[in-house]
Design an enzyme around this catalytic site. Sequence first.
Site, PDB file in Angstrom:
ATOM      1  N   VAL A  48       1.337  -0.952  -0.263  1.00  0.00           N
ATOM      2  CA  VAL A  48       0.060  -0.166  -0.212  1.00  0.00           C
ATOM      3  C   VAL A  48       0.924   1.428  -0.163  1.00  0.00           C
ATOM      4  O   VAL A  48       0.540   1.927  -0.972  1.00  0.00           O
ATOM      5  CB  VAL A  48      -0.971  -0.062   0.946  1.00  0.00           C
ATOM      6  N   ALA A  61       2.194   1.446  -3.293  1.00  0.00           N
ATOM      7  CA  ALA A  61       0.930   2.222  -4.023  1.00  0.00           C
ATOM      8  C   ALA A  61       0.265   3.919  -4.008  1.00  0.00           C
ATOM      9  O   ALA A  61       0.173   4.513  -5.243  1.00  0.00           O
ATOM     10  CB  ALA A  61      -0.054   0.944  -3.913  1.00  0.00           C
ATOM     11  N   GLU A  62       0.926   4.161  -3.017  1.00  0.00           N
ATOM     12  CA  GLU A  62       0.111   5.441  -2.253  1.00  0.00           C
ATOM     13  C   GLU A  62       1.407   6.221  -2.632  1.00  0.00           C
ATOM     14  O   GLU A  62       0.989   7.520  -3.331  1.00  0.00           O
ATOM     15  CB  GLU A  62      -0.191   5.202  -1.101  1.00  0.00           C
ATOM     16  N   THR A  63       2.935   5.919  -2.170  1.00  0.00           N
ATOM     17  CA  THR A  63       3.849   6.660  -3.361  1.00  0.00           C
ATOM     18  C   THR A  63       3.636   6.810  -5.089  1.00  0.00           C
ATOM     19  O   THR A  63       3.138   8.029  -5.227  1.00  0.00           O
ATOM     20  CB  THR A  63       4.796   6.281  -3.284  1.00  0.00           C
ATOM     21  N   SER A  96       0.201   8.928  -5.675  1.00  0.00           N
ATOM     22  CA  SER A  96       0.405  10.364  -4.731  1.00  0.00           C
ATOM     23  C   SER A  96       0.985  11.091  -6.022  1.00  0.00           C
ATOM     24  O   SER A  96       1.011  12.304  -6.307  1.00  0.00           O
ATOM     25  CB  SER A  96       0.805  10.574  -3.484  1.00  0.00           C
TER      26      SER A  96
END
Length: 140
Positions: free
Chosen positions: A64, A67-69, A72
Amino acid sequence: MASTGFAWPEGATLDALNARSAGTLMEALGIQFTELGDGFLRATMPVDARTHQPYGLLHGGASVALAETLGSSAGAMMAGGNAVVGLEINANHLRAVRSGTVIGTARPIHVGRSTQVWEIRIEDEAAKPVCISRITLSVL
């Protein structure tokens, strides 16, 4: 492969993305941006002691974080100088990984003035799916 018609803003570079990771969670996890392509952003993350859970498998939270890196970072590049913040992220963990490297690829679903939605596909080195994630961002 046909062009997607999606264009990154002028000046977007892998060097700039990787430089911003210094001293952050991304550096601690070994996340490296590797490709800024036609309609996608790609990064890698090692599967080792930094990203394992106690049973020796890739930690879902590390997936996660990758994925968020990706979502974003891609969203920030498309926000026209505005900041972005995550509103929601989900992840479906599909395959266990014990070692090697995982590769995450973010692709836009919706890039609007006030919100963005990105899909992130994480695969192992054999291109087998490990995690599918989607992030919704607010453009501030």
